[in-house]
Design a protein around this motif. Sequence first.
Motif, short mmCIF file in Angstrom:
data_model
loop_
_atom_site.label_atom_id
_atom_site.label_comp_id
_atom_site.label_asym_id
_atom_site.label_seq_id
_atom_site.Cartn_x
_atom_site.Cartn_y
_atom_site.Cartn_z
N THR A 82 0.64 -1.20 -0.05
CA THR A 82 -0.06 -0.02 0.06
C THR A 82 0.73 1.27 0.06
O THR A 82 0.54 2.20 -0.49
CB THR A 82 -0.79 0.02 1.43
OG1 THR A 82 -1.67 -1.05 1.18
CG2 THR A 82 -2.17 1.12 0.99
N SER A 83 1.97 1.24 0.81
CA SER A 83 2.78 2.37 0.83
C SER A 83 3.71 2.59 -0.47
O SER A 83 4.14 3.64 -0.68
CB SER A 83 3.80 2.27 1.78
OG SER A 83 4.57 1.00 1.52
N CYS A 84 3.72 1.60 -1.23
CA CYS A 84 4.32 1.88 -2.81
C CYS A 84 3.48 2.50 -3.65
O CYS A 84 4.05 2.68 -5.06
CB CYS A 84 4.84 0.34 -3.20
SG CYS A 84 6.05 -0.28 -2.22
N GLY A 85 2.25 2.52 -3.63
CA GLY A 85 1.35 3.33 -4.76
C GLY A 85 -0.02 3.23 -4.54
O GLY A 85 -0.61 2.73 -3.40
N ILE A 86 -0.81 3.43 -5.60
CA ILE A 86 -2.41 3.33 -5.59
C ILE A 86 -2.67 2.02 -5.91
O ILE A 86 -2.37 1.63 -7.10
CB ILE A 86 -2.78 4.60 -6.66
CG1 ILE A 86 -2.23 6.01 -5.91
CG2 ILE A 86 -4.20 4.56 -6.46
CD1 ILE A 86 -2.31 7.06 -6.84
N ASP A 87 -3.64 1.61 -5.42
CA ASP A 87 -3.86 0.33 -5.80
C ASP A 87 -4.69 0.61 -7.12
O ASP A 87 -5.58 1.09 -7.22
CB ASP A 87 -5.15 -0.45 -4.69
CG ASP A 87 -5.23 -1.71 -4.80
OD1 ASP A 87 -5.19 -2.06 -5.84
OD2 ASP A 87 -5.95 -2.53 -3.94
N PRO A 88 -4.24 -0.49 -8.09
CA PRO A 88 -4.92 -0.68 -9.56
C PRO A 88 -6.65 -0.72 -9.18
O PRO A 88 -7.20 -0.25 -10.32
CB PRO A 88 -4.01 -1.55 -10.03
CG PRO A 88 -2.99 -1.64 -9.58
CD PRO A 88 -3.10 -1.36 -7.95
N LEU A 89 -6.85 -1.44 -8.31
CA LEU A 89 -8.33 -1.68 -8.15
C LEU A 89 -9.22 -0.52 -8.20
O LEU A 89 -10.34 -0.41 -8.56
CB LEU A 89 -8.51 -2.61 -6.93
CG LEU A 89 -10.07 -2.90 -6.37
CD1 LEU A 89 -10.45 -4.15 -7.65
CD2 LEU A 89 -10.13 -3.70 -5.35
N LYS A 90 -8.72 0.66 -7.31
CA LYS A 90 -9.28 1.82 -7.13
C LYS A 90 -9.44 2.56 -8.46
O LYS A 90 -10.13 3.02 -8.90
CB LYS A 90 -8.77 2.41 -6.04
CG LYS A 90 -9.43 4.05 -5.63
CD LYS A 90 -8.99 4.42 -4.50
CE LYS A 90 -9.67 5.78 -4.12
NZ LYS A 90 -8.98 6.37 -2.82
N VAL A 91 -8.20 2.32 -9.19
CA VAL A 91 -8.07 3.07 -10.54
C VAL A 91 -9.22 2.50 -11.35
O VAL A 91 -9.86 3.12 -12.27
CB VAL A 91 -6.61 3.05 -11.03
CG1 VAL A 91 -6.68 3.58 -12.34
CG2 VAL A 91 -5.75 3.62 -10.23
N GLN A 92 -9.17 1.15 -11.32
CA GLN A 92 -10.20 0.29 -12.31
C GLN A 92 -11.78 0.72 -12.02
O GLN A 92 -12.57 1.12 -12.97
CB GLN A 92 -10.17 -1.08 -12.00
CG GLN A 92 -10.99 -2.07 -12.95
CD GLN A 92 -10.70 -3.44 -12.69
OE1 GLN A 92 -10.35 -3.74 -11.74
NE2 GLN A 92 -11.16 -4.27 -13.65
N ALA A 93 -12.02 1.02 -10.76
CA ALA A 93 -13.30 1.29 -10.51
C ALA A 93 -13.62 2.86 -10.91
O ALA A 93 -14.81 2.96 -11.14
CB ALA A 93 -13.59 1.48 -8.87
N LEU A 94 -12.62 3.63 -11.18
CA LEU A 94 -12.83 4.91 -11.77
C LEU A 94 -13.34 4.83 -13.17
O LEU A 94 -14.15 5.84 -13.86
CB LEU A 94 -11.80 6.08 -11.37
CG LEU A 94 -11.36 5.95 -10.31
CD1 LEU A 94 -10.19 6.80 -10.30
CD2 LEU A 94 -12.30 6.78 -9.42
#
Length: 683
Positions: free
Chosen positions: A257-269
């Motif tokens: 989590t500290s390494c970046g934004i979870d792609p799952l959240k980006v996919q939801a957008l």
Amino acid sequence: MILITCALFLLLACEAEDKMETEAFQNIPSDQRFTINGERDTILFGEEGVRLFLPANSFTYANGDLVTGEVEIVLVEALSLADQLLMGAAGEKQLGVIRLEAKKENKELSIKAKAKILLQFPAKETEGEFSIYLGKVRRNGKIRWKEGEKAASFLIPEAFSNLPFHPKEFAEELTTVLPFGQFKGYSVELADSLYFSFSGGEMIALAGGFQHLEMNEPYYHRHHVLNDGQYTAESYDSYQTVAEEIMDEVEWPVMETSCGIDPLKVQALKSADFANSLLATSAFAERLAMMLSIGDESLLDIYLNNLDQDLWETDQQAATYLRAKSDSRADQFSEFAAQGLTNTEGGAAYADLLRETLVDRMAQFEEQLSTKRQEIRAALAAKNKEVEILKEEYRQILWKREEHRMRYLTFELGDLGWYWPRRIVRNATDTVFLAKLEAKVPNGVKYDELYLYNVMPYARSIYRLNSVDGELFYPGVLDEKRMYQRLHQAAKVVAVGYKNGKLFIGETNYQVGYENNVELYLKPSSRRRLKALMDVDTEHLYENRISVDLPYMRALHREQLRQNKLWEEQYALYFLGAKAYPNCNEEPTLEEAKSLFAEHCANCHSIDLKTKLTGPALFGGPQEYTKMWFTRFTENSQHMIATGDPRAMEQWRQWGPTIMNAFAGELNKAEISAIFKYIQSVN
């Protein structure tokens, strides 16, 4: 007749005067006619690219009453100089003019006071400020203008399929590892799909549970082990080179989590729910790529929590946030803010929608991804189990084959293995001797598959020969090339090869001596000729028939191709996974990579990359092999040779017996990747 005309001007030195008059159209361009429902929001698309957003209840009669029902609209676009108004006295430069007429049952209509109509011009000139002027055509044909208002650059939603929702480093990495697996060429859809597969900081282990597939009779392997008169399963594995071993684990990139934004959240957008919001714009996609590179989810939340405000305002907040963290990338977001981009129509509504649906979308995608991952794991496990069953069947055949021949040669099986109780008498016709055998197939590497068998009719037995380079074949291990045979007996070597699906066969006879050297040339053949050749061995026991051994070898070859493909994909996923979380997976710079090359590689590969030393020159290399192959070979070249990789075997044939160091313990994948890019940059 009431005419409403809007014009877009580039502001120069002089300001427009209120109630300034200019001539009307020089030439009247063709008009476009629409019928709309005046009580609904409507978007009109002009043929020349003009867009008009007409809110509900925007028109009134002359007495001020609202118009209901159908409204007839006439739209005239004048975007070329020939169709536009004459230059005004102030010398304004006109970028476009539209003329709008509205009627209801032949009655001229007016635009309601304070109606919020959005007008969008496809302006190509974007330097400086713009203004929109509202004017009315007078009876004398001239237009009276009102004071201009500053134009805003409204955002136009695009199809999500055209917008990249992944870090720019990810896209760059994907272009370097393609093609791999079933993926051939780059596309936004492919990049997003692969990026989203790393949701939750997880990567599928495609290359897990693999085993050695090079198998042969255990007796001639130095590492064979007997337990209670039975060989261990590992005893059948052929170790044809030095220091090779199966690498069941790969070194994963850091995905936390500290390494970046979870792609799952980006996919939801990237959801149809937000198809008309600022999320569906190239402007946001550009900012998102930067945010994903920075890897700070709080930065993304600033945008998601402010979908109802203009984009430039959110850009300013993002810049302020980064400056508070002393992050130099704040300047980039200040540059974004300077673009003055606003929002799409209805931005506030999408802000409410996002809060309602984001969590649900994430949960939905997480469930779908979890199910898909389970399916992949189950399929891989089932295939590995199938291969283990195949190997166990083949072990039984190899054992029976070895037992038959060794007992024919009067060996006996003891606690420590086979032993020969008779004293060796050389030169006697029936003398059993550890004879040397070498069989060469010139240009053997050109075949996709090549199998050589030592056929011993006197013992009704066969032994499949081993090889490292695909051209020199031998029994046992490379540095001995020996197996027990009866001296002075007739024997032969049979070769079966395949190239592009075509069959090739070769055979040669020899009389067993202390050292035996034969050479074979294969010729195109047919399945009928192969069957005729195989029919000869029907006198042998089942396990001593080439016709029995060959299908197992071909099945193991297909499995090796599958494993090699999965290794290739696994390494590609490693590099992509590192770029999915770029904040914690930085690679050495090219300058640092040059130093790494000088320290670890230059002793065998010249620093100029063009001179051959104890290893090949690497100039031109990246055009000849993939990044994944280069990394695997650098980590453990002997493993690549042992698993029959064609290019690795070719390198061994040219440069063996010199063994390349295994750098798996000295260089990590990020460093090897940087060295590859350094070589690529020099080339």
